[in-house]
Design a protein around this motif. Structure first.
Motif, short mmCIF file in Angstrom:
data_model
loop_
_atom_site.label_atom_id
_atom_site.label_comp_id
_atom_site.label_asym_id
_atom_site.label_seq_id
_atom_site.Cartn_x
_atom_site.Cartn_y
_atom_site.Cartn_z
N LEU A 79 25.83 34.11 43.85
CA LEU A 79 27.60 33.33 43.27
C LEU A 79 28.15 33.59 43.45
O LEU A 79 28.65 32.01 44.58
N ASP A 80 28.80 34.53 44.69
CA ASP A 80 29.88 34.24 45.47
C ASP A 80 29.73 33.35 46.56
O ASP A 80 28.67 33.66 47.65
N VAL A 136 39.76 35.17 46.05
CA VAL A 136 39.58 36.21 44.81
C VAL A 136 39.36 37.82 45.19
O VAL A 136 39.76 38.39 44.91
N ILE A 137 38.57 37.50 46.57
CA ILE A 137 38.35 39.45 47.01
C ILE A 137 39.50 39.66 47.35
O ILE A 137 39.96 40.69 46.72
N ALA A 182 41.82 40.87 44.50
CA ALA A 182 41.51 41.59 44.31
C ALA A 182 41.49 43.46 44.42
O ALA A 182 41.61 43.73 43.60
N VAL A 183 41.51 43.52 45.98
CA VAL A 183 41.59 44.60 46.90
C VAL A 183 43.14 44.94 46.98
O VAL A 183 43.54 46.03 46.24
N GLN A 184 44.25 43.60 46.70
CA GLN A 184 45.52 43.92 46.61
C GLN A 184 45.89 44.44 45.68
O GLN A 184 46.83 44.92 45.04
N ALA A 210 41.51 41.56 38.42
CA ALA A 210 41.10 40.25 39.12
C ALA A 210 40.20 39.85 39.87
O ALA A 210 39.86 38.29 40.19
N ARG A 211 39.28 40.42 40.76
CA ARG A 211 38.12 40.31 40.45
C ARG A 211 36.97 38.52 39.63
O ARG A 211 36.13 38.18 40.28
N SER A 212 37.37 38.76 38.70
CA SER A 212 36.97 37.56 37.29
C SER A 212 37.68 36.43 37.43
O SER A 212 37.76 35.84 36.47
#
Length: 234
Positions: free
Chosen positions: A17-18, A27-28, A31-33, A107-109
């Motif tokens: 996927l990624d 995206v990552i 999400a981390v932010q 956020a990851r999604s």
């Protein structure tokens, strides 16, 4: 499309996927932010930067190396470890670790797969069964890949991470096919191609990351653009 070995009798296409079906790097980062933003609002004097959380992940991996096969649990355990180190009580740690991870997961999604990729999958589905095999923790049902695959196999939940053969073995068992009837498509030589090769499956390397990999083996097919897979229909 470059063929390094002849393939035939393919019945199932499995997709990483990624960074295979979409660009996962921004995206990552987002999400981390989002996770850091939540943690850093708890109390200014307890705020920790990205370096702190990276050290937590590394420390947890040293103490529990099995967690590297399950990136969801790894991140959750690292959050709890970091919050404990920052002085939160056990109850506070549980509450905030869960909330911080949910901020990350939401956020990851936030992914929007290009319509041309969705059209490609629809075309391939007319001839092949489609599944996904991922080392990541993206929740497919939360964005526009929902319903695209008959099965999504995830490291941790369904077996050890690629290049271990667990997920490929499970895919073949689920689809009731021989390994050489499954063709796996992914961007990483180290995880996707090596894992498929070790499992006796066929492999496609999407060579689009500009990364130097350790694995020296060949994929059966090499492509530079995911849309080259449309040639499988000819």
């Amino acid at each position: 499309m470059r063929f390094n070995r002849a393939i035939d009798e393919i019945q199932v296409l499995s997709f990483d996927l990624d960074d295979t079906l979409y660009n996962n790097h921004p995206v990552i980062a987002a999400a981390v932010q989002a996770m850091n933003d939540y943690v850093n609002t708890l109390a200014p004097w307890r705020a920790q930067g990205p370096e702190f959380w990276l050290k937590c992940r590394k420390q947890v991996a040293l103490q529990h190396p099995e967690l590297t096969n399950d990136v969801t649990r790894w991140r959750q355990v690292a959050l709890r470890f970091g919050l404990q180190q920052a002085g939160f009580s056990p109850a506070e740690t549980e509450t905030h670790a869960e909330a911080a991870y949910q901020a990350f997961a939401t956020a990851r999604s936030q992914i929007d797969v290009d319509q041309s990729v969705l059209d490609l999958l629809a075309s391939l589905r007319t001839r092949f069964r489609l599944i996904a095999i991922t080392n990541g923790n993206v929740e497919v049902e939360r964005f526009n890949l929902a319903g695209q695959f008959e099965q999504v196999l995830m490291a941790g939940r369904d077996g050890r991470a690629k290049p271990h053969t667990d997920l490929f073995d499970a895919a073949c068992q689920h689809c009731n096919v021989a390994p050489n009837q499954l063709l796996h498509i992914g961007d990483s030589l180290d995880t996707d191609v090596q894992g498929a090769n070790l499992a006796g499956c066929r492999s496609v390397w999407l060579n689009n990351q500009g990364v130097r990999y350790r694995y020296q083996g060949l994929a059966d097919i090499e492509i530079c653009d995911i849309h080259a897979l449309s040639l499988l229909l000819t």
